[in-house]
Design an enzyme around this catalytic site. Structure first.
Site, PDB file in Angstrom:
ATOM      1  N   ASP A  62       0.810  -1.226   0.000  1.00  8.86           N
ATOM      2  CA  ASP A  62       0.000   0.000   0.000  1.00  8.86           C
ATOM      3  C   ASP A  62       0.841   1.272   0.000  1.00  8.86           C
ATOM      4  O   ASP A  62       2.061   1.228   0.176  1.00  8.86           O
ATOM      5  CB  ASP A  62      -0.947   0.002   1.212  1.00  8.86           C
ATOM      6  N   ASN A 128      -7.212  -2.755  14.433  1.00  5.35           N
ATOM      7  CA  ASN A 128      -8.572  -3.180  14.076  1.00  5.35           C
ATOM      8  C   ASN A 128      -8.536  -4.375  13.122  1.00  5.35           C
ATOM      9  O   ASN A 128      -9.513  -4.644  12.430  1.00  5.35           O
ATOM     10  CB  ASN A 128      -9.366  -2.013  13.484  1.00  5.35           C
ATOM     11  N   HIS A 130      -6.816  -4.727  10.381  1.00 10.89           N
ATOM     12  CA  HIS A 130      -6.649  -4.502   8.942  1.00 10.89           C
ATOM     13  C   HIS A 130      -5.338  -5.127   8.478  1.00 10.89           C
ATOM     14  O   HIS A 130      -4.379  -5.256   9.232  1.00 10.89           O
ATOM     15  CB  HIS A 130      -6.755  -3.019   8.570  1.00 10.89           C
ATOM     16  N   GLU A 135      -9.489  -2.092   5.486  1.00  7.82           N
ATOM     17  CA  GLU A 135     -10.148  -1.795   6.755  1.00  7.82           C
ATOM     18  C   GLU A 135     -11.350  -2.723   6.969  1.00  7.82           C
ATOM     19  O   GLU A 135     -11.833  -3.346   6.016  1.00  7.82           O
ATOM     20  CB  GLU A 135     -10.616  -0.334   6.726  1.00  7.82           C
TER      21      GLU A 135
HETATM   22  C1  GLP Z   1      -0.242   0.391   8.524  1.00 10.91           C
HETATM   23  C2  GLP Z   1       0.082  -0.489   7.320  1.00 10.91           C
HETATM   24  C3  GLP Z   1      -0.095  -1.961   7.628  1.00 10.91           C
HETATM   25  C4  GLP Z   1       0.612  -2.298   8.933  1.00 10.91           C
HETATM   26  C5  GLP Z   1       0.021  -1.481  10.055  1.00 10.91           C
HETATM   27  C6  GLP Z   1       0.633  -1.790  11.406  1.00 10.91           C
HETATM   28  O1  GLP Z   1      -1.589   0.622   8.666  1.00 10.91           O
HETATM   29  N1  GLP Z   1      -0.722  -0.141   6.194  1.00 10.91           N
HETATM   30  O2  GLP Z   1       0.404  -2.730   6.558  1.00 10.91           O
HETATM   31  O3  GLP Z   1       0.478  -3.665   9.205  1.00 10.91           O
HETATM   32  O4  GLP Z   1       0.264  -0.114   9.745  1.00 10.91           O
HETATM   33  O5  GLP Z   1       1.800  -1.052  11.623  1.00 10.91           O
HETATM   34  P1  GLP Z   1       2.859  -1.368  12.753  1.00 10.91           P
HETATM   35  O6  GLP Z   1       3.618  -2.542  12.297  1.00 10.91           O
HETATM   36  O7  GLP Z   1       3.715  -0.130  12.839  1.00 10.91           O
HETATM   37  O8  GLP Z   1       2.079  -1.632  13.998  1.00 10.91           O
END
Ligand code: GLP
Length: 235
Positions: A62, A128, A130, A135
């Protein structure tokens, strides 16, 4: 599904890297990559290794809409800094968050994913549940699409920005159907903040309200957790 409990993020990165090495030996040539703090120790392992990625492809999940490559909050920038400038791939794909026509950009990205089937997909998880930026409520049939980020995600991600107003409200994300097509998937989660999402993902019903719950249906899935992220699991 295989669940691996690790003592630290360092050990989690090592474990994921061991799986990667094995998949490369078996001929993997395209990696699906994720951003966020979770995969950082995994990227560190790659950077410190003597593996050569110059004949491999990477496809990221993404990118924020509106942030260009040069913006230090963009996922392009993150990937370059953490991985690509130290371990260049033959080609690394990320959605272009500054594309003039975002719908067309999503279609282009789907074509890339079709041309380079993902052998090993790395996933973090949102609080959440995702995955990518899919989402709660996203169709399990989704392909690359434009996402309106939820308040929960904007709040969780604001720590990386100067203020909450700076967090983009939209993103382009690979869809859930494309993620599920990956030959093998590693989902990684650390910390108590992810414990509930992990419980719902692994033990809850498979529902679009918990995007990661679809992973229960993937037949080649490894989940790497620390004790804190695993704390609500039954066993
Ligand atoms: C963002 C990314 C996800 C990732 C999430 C969690 O929303 N789009 O791909 O898994 O963050 O991030 P972190 O690993 O910093 O908790």
């Amino acid at each position: 599904m295989e669940i691996v409990i690790v003592d630290s993020e360092l050990e989690g990165g090592e474990k994921a890297f061991d799986i990667l090495k094995n998949e490369i030996k078996k001929g993997a040539e395209t990696l699906g990559l994720a951003t966020g703090s979770t995969p950082e120790t995994f990227y560190q392992e790659i950077v410190n290794s003597d593996l050569d990625f110059s004949e491999m492809y990477s496809i990221n999940l993404d990118e924020y809409v509106g942030l260009g490559k040069e913006n230090n909050q963009s996922y392009h920038y993150f990937m370059k800094e953490k991985l690509f400038e130290k371990k260049p791939f033959k080609k690394s794909f990320l959605p272009n968050g500054k594309a003039e026509n975002l719908k067309e950009e999503c279609q282009k990205y789907d074509k890339i994913i079709t041309e380079h089937p993902i052998d090993l997909q790395i996933l973090g998880i949102g609080e959440n549940a995702h995955i990518g930026f899919n989402e709660p409520g996203t169709s399990f049939d989704s392909q690359t699409h434009l996402v309106n980020l939820t308040e929960s995600t904007i709040n969780a991600n604001k720590r990386n920005f100067d203020s909450v107003e700076d967090v983009p409200t939209q993103a382009i994300s690979m869809g859930i159907a494309s993620i599920m097509k990956a030959e093998k998937i590693i989902l990684i989660a650390y910390g108590e903040k992810k414990a509930e999402a992990i419980k719902n993902t692994i033990e809850g019903p498979v529902t679009e309200e918990v995007p990661a719950s679809i992973l229960q249906k993937h037949d080649n899935l490894v989940i790497i957790l620390d004790e804190a992220a695993a704390k609500y699991l039954k066993e």
